[in-house]
Design a protein around this motif. Structure first.
Motif, mmCIF file in Angstrom:
data_model
loop_
_atom_site.group_PDB
_atom_site.id
_atom_site.type_symbol
_atom_site.label_atom_id
_atom_site.label_comp_id
_atom_site.label_asym_id
_atom_site.label_seq_id
_atom_site.Cartn_x
_atom_site.Cartn_y
_atom_site.Cartn_z
ATOM 1 N N TRP A 46 0.867 -1.183 0.000
ATOM 2 C CA TRP A 46 0.000 0.000 0.000
ATOM 3 C C TRP A 46 0.904 1.233 0.000
ATOM 4 O O TRP A 46 1.857 1.294 0.773
ATOM 5 C CB TRP A 46 -0.893 0.029 1.230
ATOM 6 N N ILE A 47 0.613 2.194 -0.854
ATOM 7 C CA ILE A 47 1.426 3.400 -0.933
ATOM 8 C C ILE A 47 0.494 4.602 -1.115
ATOM 9 O O ILE A 47 -0.487 4.536 -1.853
ATOM 10 C CB ILE A 47 2.445 3.302 -2.098
ATOM 11 N N GLU A 48 0.796 5.667 -0.401
ATOM 12 C CA GLU A 48 -0.024 6.876 -0.460
ATOM 13 C C GLU A 48 0.818 8.015 -1.025
ATOM 14 O O GLU A 48 1.987 8.175 -0.672
ATOM 15 C CB GLU A 48 -0.525 7.250 0.933
ATOM 16 N N GLY A 49 0.213 8.801 -1.915
ATOM 17 C CA GLY A 49 0.930 9.915 -2.513
ATOM 18 C C GLY A 49 0.022 10.770 -3.373
ATOM 19 O O GLY A 49 -1.197 10.562 -3.423
ATOM 20 N N GLU A 50 0.648 11.721 -4.087
ATOM 21 C CA GLU A 50 -0.100 12.675 -4.907
ATOM 22 C C GLU A 50 0.026 12.279 -6.378
ATOM 23 O O GLU A 50 1.108 11.932 -6.857
ATOM 24 C CB GLU A 50 0.458 14.088 -4.701
ATOM 25 N N LEU A 51 -1.105 12.333 -7.100
ATOM 26 C CA LEU A 51 -1.118 11.980 -8.512
ATOM 27 C C LEU A 51 -0.542 13.120 -9.356
ATOM 28 O O LEU A 51 -0.775 14.296 -9.072
ATOM 29 C CB LEU A 51 -2.550 11.706 -8.978
ATOM 30 N N SER A 52 0.180 12.733 -10.404
ATOM 31 C CA SER A 52 0.643 13.703 -11.406
ATOM 32 C C SER A 52 0.839 12.953 -12.715
ATOM 33 O O SER A 52 0.976 11.728 -12.739
ATOM 34 C CB SER A 52 1.952 14.385 -10.962
ATOM 35 N N ASN A 53 0.847 13.718 -13.824
ATOM 36 C CA ASN A 53 1.028 13.154 -15.161
ATOM 37 C C ASN A 53 0.005 12.045 -15.445
ATOM 38 O O ASN A 53 0.332 10.998 -16.030
ATOM 39 C CB ASN A 53 2.451 12.599 -15.344
ATOM 40 N N VAL A 54 -1.249 12.242 -15.029
ATOM 41 C CA VAL A 54 -2.281 11.232 -15.232
ATOM 42 C C VAL A 54 -2.648 11.185 -16.711
ATOM 43 O O VAL A 54 -2.923 12.214 -17.323
ATOM 44 C CB VAL A 54 -3.533 11.553 -14.377
ATOM 45 N N PRO A 79 -4.958 6.624 -22.232
ATOM 46 C CA PRO A 79 -5.048 6.521 -23.695
ATOM 47 C C PRO A 79 -6.261 5.710 -24.118
ATOM 48 O O PRO A 79 -7.038 5.224 -23.293
ATOM 49 C CB PRO A 79 -3.735 5.827 -24.074
ATOM 50 N N ALA A 80 -6.417 5.549 -25.451
ATOM 51 C CA ALA A 80 -7.582 4.836 -25.989
ATOM 52 C C ALA A 80 -7.607 3.373 -25.568
ATOM 53 O O ALA A 80 -8.663 2.736 -25.594
ATOM 54 C CB ALA A 80 -7.591 4.956 -27.520
ATOM 55 N N SER A 81 -6.486 2.814 -25.180
ATOM 56 C CA SER A 81 -6.445 1.412 -24.758
ATOM 57 C C SER A 81 -7.221 1.163 -23.468
ATOM 58 O O SER A 81 -7.559 0.030 -23.160
ATOM 59 C CB SER A 81 -4.990 0.977 -24.573
ATOM 60 N N GLY A 82 -7.513 2.213 -22.695
ATOM 61 C CA GLY A 82 -8.216 2.054 -21.429
ATOM 62 C C GLY A 82 -7.294 1.881 -20.247
ATOM 63 O O GLY A 82 -7.756 1.880 -19.100
ATOM 64 N N HIS A 83 -5.980 1.731 -20.465
ATOM 65 C CA HIS A 83 -5.031 1.646 -19.354
ATOM 66 C C HIS A 83 -4.872 3.029 -18.721
ATOM 67 O O HIS A 83 -5.153 4.055 -19.347
ATOM 68 C CB HIS A 83 -3.668 1.125 -19.832
ATOM 69 N N LEU A 84 -4.415 3.046 -17.482
ATOM 70 C CA LEU A 84 -4.220 4.307 -16.758
ATOM 71 C C LEU A 84 -2.740 4.401 -16.375
ATOM 72 O O LEU A 84 -2.192 3.488 -15.749
ATOM 73 C CB LEU A 84 -5.095 4.345 -15.502
ATOM 74 N N TYR A 85 -2.093 5.508 -16.779
ATOM 75 C CA TYR A 85 -0.692 5.734 -16.455
ATOM 76 C C TYR A 85 -0.584 7.026 -15.640
ATOM 77 O O TYR A 85 -1.225 8.029 -15.956
ATOM 78 C CB TYR A 85 0.149 5.849 -17.729
ATOM 79 N N PHE A 86 0.245 7.000 -14.581
ATOM 80 C CA PHE A 86 0.368 8.183 -13.730
ATOM 81 C C PHE A 86 1.668 8.077 -12.940
ATOM 82 O O PHE A 86 2.340 7.015 -12.923
ATOM 83 C CB PHE A 86 -0.829 8.306 -12.777
ATOM 84 N N GLN A 96 9.403 10.253 -6.404
ATOM 85 C CA GLN A 96 8.267 9.926 -7.237
ATOM 86 C C GLN A 96 8.527 8.579 -7.890
ATOM 87 O O GLN A 96 9.678 8.138 -8.020
ATOM 88 C CB GLN A 96 8.030 10.995 -8.303
ATOM 89 N N VAL A 97 7.433 7.907 -8.308
ATOM 90 C CA VAL A 97 7.560 6.597 -8.938
ATOM 91 C C VAL A 97 6.482 6.502 -10.011
ATOM 92 O O VAL A 97 5.358 6.972 -9.839
ATOM 93 C CB VAL A 97 7.402 5.467 -7.896
ATOM 94 N N ARG A 98 6.873 5.884 -11.160
ATOM 95 C CA ARG A 98 5.920 5.694 -12.239
ATOM 96 C C ARG A 98 4.975 4.542 -11.901
ATOM 97 O O ARG A 98 5.393 3.539 -11.311
ATOM 98 C CB ARG A 98 6.642 5.395 -13.558
ATOM 99 N N CYS A 99 3.733 4.664 -12.332
ATOM 100 C CA CYS A 99 2.723 3.650 -12.022
ATOM 101 C C CYS A 99 1.866 3.395 -13.260
ATOM 102 O O CYS A 99 1.733 4.261 -14.136
ATOM 103 C CB CYS A 99 1.810 4.090 -10.875
ATOM 104 N N ALA A 100 1.301 2.195 -13.297
ATOM 105 C CA ALA A 100 0.380 1.831 -14.366
ATOM 106 C C ALA A 100 -0.752 1.010 -13.764
ATOM 107 O O ALA A 100 -0.529 0.194 -12.866
ATOM 108 C CB ALA A 100 1.093 1.039 -15.466
ATOM 109 N N MET A 101 -1.977 1.243 -14.258
ATOM 110 C CA MET A 101 -3.135 0.434 -13.870
ATOM 111 C C MET A 101 -3.802 -0.022 -15.169
ATOM 112 O O MET A 101 -4.315 0.784 -15.938
ATOM 113 C CB MET A 101 -4.118 1.243 -13.001
ATOM 114 N N VAL A 108 -7.302 12.640 -11.100
ATOM 115 C CA VAL A 108 -6.799 13.868 -11.730
ATOM 116 C C VAL A 108 -5.500 14.275 -11.039
ATOM 117 O O VAL A 108 -5.215 13.855 -9.910
ATOM 118 C CB VAL A 108 -7.828 15.017 -11.655
ATOM 119 N N ASP A 109 -4.740 15.104 -11.703
ATOM 120 C CA ASP A 109 -3.480 15.584 -11.139
ATOM 121 C C ASP A 109 -3.743 16.338 -9.833
ATOM 122 O O ASP A 109 -4.690 17.130 -9.725
ATOM 123 C CB ASP A 109 -2.770 16.502 -12.135
ATOM 124 N N GLY A 110 -2.860 16.095 -8.853
ATOM 125 C CA GLY A 110 -2.966 16.789 -7.573
ATOM 126 C C GLY A 110 -3.799 16.051 -6.542
ATOM 127 O O GLY A 110 -3.821 16.456 -5.378
#
Length: 450
Positions: free
Chosen positions: A36-44, A47-54, A62-67, A80-82
């Motif tokens: 479990w990790i808590e933080g602030e979203l940025s660069n959300v 794309p059309a594929s439906g994946h979520l990158y942030f 900071q660390v890159r993430c994908a859902m 959303v960012d922030g």
């Protein structure tokens, strides 16, 4: 690059970048389980594929993430960012770029998750102290004379409570003790009102209630000081916070938890109609008991009279007879007085119940029904007029394109002997019988030679 082995050094294992990335990925996945990790979203980005990158960040890193789908489609909010979020993810490596990343399995707003964890921690601590023990919970009075309702004076909950109590048991005195039920000022105000109401000695029971809302809206009832004030109350406390699915710390500490404010009102006061039925049953039983007792006294009197007559002490018998008659009259008068008092009391209770009877609302409802019926009839009449006008317009339009309208302008339609319409003069022999259809009838015709 390839270098020949130096005979003086051990053998070397040369790895490719792909192999190295797989080894690093395996090490990360084996060493770090789901986190479990808590933080602030940025660069959300989605794309059309439906994946979520942030990117998930805090003040120092900071660390890159994908859902990936379909997990990203299960989200109940729009990232959303922030936004501050709480993420459950697997630690992994994006091999094409050799970058460390998190693969998210679940995401929720951080505020709600933090509140839920704080709720569970406080609940466990107070439970360990014994504030939730069933053995300390007190029984509510069967007929509460005075009830204190601690809630917002303008909320829907207080209206529901007062409505149910006035309908079920108008004899109870209900005091609304107004307090704010959410926000920072709510917990100290609730604590102060609980202590004041408990110390006054006026109330038989206290009801702490409010309507439904989110976890943040109900947070005033998860306050530790509120819980301890409920535990320290000298009178029983009933908690009815939110809807049936909502649970608060106040619910666990209170002597009784009700699922809704209306249900709490029903638990606090009896049903006047049920009490009236019970009183009628008691009256019938009392009358039967008086009758049996009077019959028993009469039989005993007759038995004593027979014994006295057998002994024949005339003077004593006369005195006892007079005394017996006097006692009988007193007993009858006493029974009549007692019966009249009970009847009068029942009549008063019946009159008070009739004052609350729904029958008084019937005239208002009948007038409302008549008004609705008048409006419905008017609407139907308007609708019929519109439909008739529309039907006339359709009839005029159909008549305009009808063949009969064409006949009225001087045209005719020719039919052969078999009733078929003639569309050409070719093939019609001389002497053939025909029929001409005109606007006002038919004419028989015969083809002549030219």
């Amino acid at each position: 690059m390839y270098a020949p082995d130096d005979p003086t050094t051990p053998s070397r294992h040369i790895l490719t970048p792909s192999t190295l990335n797989r080894l690093v990925r395996d090490l990360l996945e084996d060493a770090l389980p789901m986190v479990w990790i808590e933080g602030e979203l940025s660069n959300v980005a989605r794309p059309a594929s439906g994946h979520l990158y942030f990117t998930l960040k805090d003040s120092g890193a900071q660390v890159r993430c994908a859902m990936f789908r379909p997990k990203s489609g299960y989200l109940k909010f729009r990232p959303v960012d922030g936004m501050q979020v709480l993420v459950r993810a697997r630690v992994g490596l994006y091999e094409p770029r050799g970058e460390f990343q998190l693969v998210a399995e679940h995401m929720e707003p951080a505020g709600e998750g933090a509140l839920q964890r704080e709720f569970e921690q406080l609940k466990a601590r107070l439970d360990a102290e014994g504030l939730f023990d069933l053995g300390r919970k007190r029984t509510l009075p069967a007929f509460a004379r005075r009830i204190g309702v601690i809630t917002s004076a303008t909320g829907a909950a207080v209206r529901d409570v007062l409505s149910v109590m006035s309908r079920r048991w108008p004899l109870a005195e209900v005091d609304v003790l107004p307090v704010p039920v959410q926000g920072r000022e709510a917990p100290p105000a609730i604590v102060a009102m609980l202590r004041k109401a408990s110390a006054s000695g006026r109330y038989d029971v206290l009801l702490l209630t409010r309507g439904g809302g989110s976890l943040e809206d109900l947070w005033a009832f998860n306050d530790e000081q509120v819980a301890r004030a409920i535990h320290a109350s000298a009178v029983p406390v009933v908690s009815a916070v939110g809807h049936e699915v909502d649970f608060s710390i106040a619910d666990f500490v209170a002597d009784l938890r009700a699922p809704t404010p209306s249900a709490a009102a029903e638990l606090l006061v009896p049903d006047a109609q049920a009490i009236a039925r019970h009183l009628r049953q008691l009256q019938q039983r009392l009358g039967a008991l008086h009758q049996r007792r009077l019959q028993s006294l009469i039989q005993r009197t007759d038995h004593l009279l027979a014994r006295l007559q057998a002994q024949r002490p005339q003077a004593r018998l006369q005195r006892d007879r007079e005394r017996l008659l006097h006692l009988r009259h007193r007993l009858a008068a006493l029974m009549r007085d007692q019966s009249q008092r009970r009847h009068a009391r029942l009549d008063r209770q019946h009159a008070r119940l009739l004052a609350c009877h729904p029958r008084l609302r019937l005239p208002l409802l009948q007038r409302r029904l008549q008004e609705q019926e008048r409006r419905l009839r008017s609407s139907i009449e308007h609708r019929l007029e519109r439909e008739q006008l529309h039907l006339k317009q359709l009839a005029r339009a159909m008549h305009a394109v009808s063949p009969l309208a064409t006949l009225e302008r001087g045209y005719s339609i020719l039919f052969d002997a078999e009733g078929r319409v003639l569309r050409s003069a070719l093939g019609v022999a001389a002497g053939t019988s025909l029929r001409a259809r005109l606007a006002d009838g038919e004419l028989p015709l015969r083809v002549c030679e030219d």
